[in-house]
Scaffold this active site. Sequence first.
Site, PDB file in Angstrom:
ATOM      1  N   THR A 254       0.825  -1.215   0.000  1.00 46.13           N
ATOM      2  CA  THR A 254       0.000   0.000   0.000  1.00 46.13           C
ATOM      3  C   THR A 254       0.852   1.255   0.000  1.00 46.13           C
ATOM      4  OG1 THR A 254      -1.833  -1.103   1.047  1.00 46.13           O
ATOM      5  CG2 THR A 254      -1.716   1.249   1.398  1.00 46.13           C
TER       6      THR A 254
ATOM      7  N   THR B 288       1.693  -4.140   4.324  1.00 41.22           N
ATOM      8  CA  THR B 288       1.524  -4.422   5.757  1.00 41.22           C
ATOM      9  C   THR B 288       0.956  -5.818   6.014  1.00 41.22           C
ATOM     10  OG1 THR B 288      -0.693  -3.441   5.739  1.00 41.22           O
ATOM     11  CG2 THR B 288       1.134  -1.994   6.356  1.00 41.22           C
TER      12      THR B 288
END
Length: 341
Positions: free
Chosen positions: A25, A105
Amino acid sequence: MPAASHPAQIPAQLPRVVVLATGGTIAGSAGSAASSAHYQAATVPVGALLQAVPPLQGVARVEAEQVAQIDSKDMSFALWSALAARIAYWTAQPDVAGIVITHGTDTLEETAMFLHLTQPCPIPVVLTAAMRPSTSLSADGPLNLLDAVRVAAHADARGKGVLVVINQQIHAGRDATKAHTSAVNAFVSPSGGPLGFVQDDYVRFQRAPLPAIAPLPVPSAWPMVEIVGSYAEPSRVVVDALAAAGVRGIVVAAAGNGSVHEVLGGALADAARQGVAVVRASRTGAGHVALPASARAAVGGFLSALDLNPYKARVLLLLLLAADPSLGADPVRLQARLAAF
Ligand code: ASP
């Protein structure tokens, strides 16, 4: 007492830091700046990520390599091996002060565990990530990247092994885990808390990581090691299918302090009798699974992953069984090895 690094202390010749980009991300983009949940991960090249953080120029001489461009949900053993090889290459360059890895993540905690277990880390290896895509309002990636480079370049980060820098906190790679779906403070270290923090150019370690361990080799062949859960009314179908498929190790995401449902326990005991290593980790998210009460209990095949969550325990079991397949048939020795990392 660790010293603060203030601008006046930055040497005229800035430290050289290498950024290895893998996607996630932090390199994601969305159609609308208001969107932080609907976006595409791994689209922005590392050069553009660095350009978006002008203060980096005052911290380090940064070079970058695009090692991959993936959503970390799709992490692979091949990419772990490639990362290990690039870390070895850059570590061997005499003037590299530290390495930063940008990562998604979702599986960062697994990659951090893999690197913790395999890398000698004579220089800092720092993973960083973001919860919001690069195009969102209040994107967290630029500050996380800047902080990660600050830590990688900092003398106090030497000898601390693999680190995770996110949301102004410094975590040990062994401990850091994602504990929230969307908040920018998604990462925690359940056992002992973060090692320290970064506040602008002040990098502060407040506690030491666990002592360094002799690294395990990066496997050339990866044994099959899977995770199964213990919950109400489980069937034995999954464990029996895994055993039939030749699984070498099973990590149980066990309830509470390592409790396993009797039906699942029966299937796991049968698998253990066939030489499958069975390790219990807790699904609670924090705390240690008690060690087997005796060597005899360990021989029963129900070992403890101590404070490692199921995903981190799987990485450890993978690497241990790859390095020494005979451990699968020696639960007492395997338990000692599990407890050493
Ligand atoms: N799915 C993304 C990834 O892990 C999530 C993130 O980076 O926050 O690559």
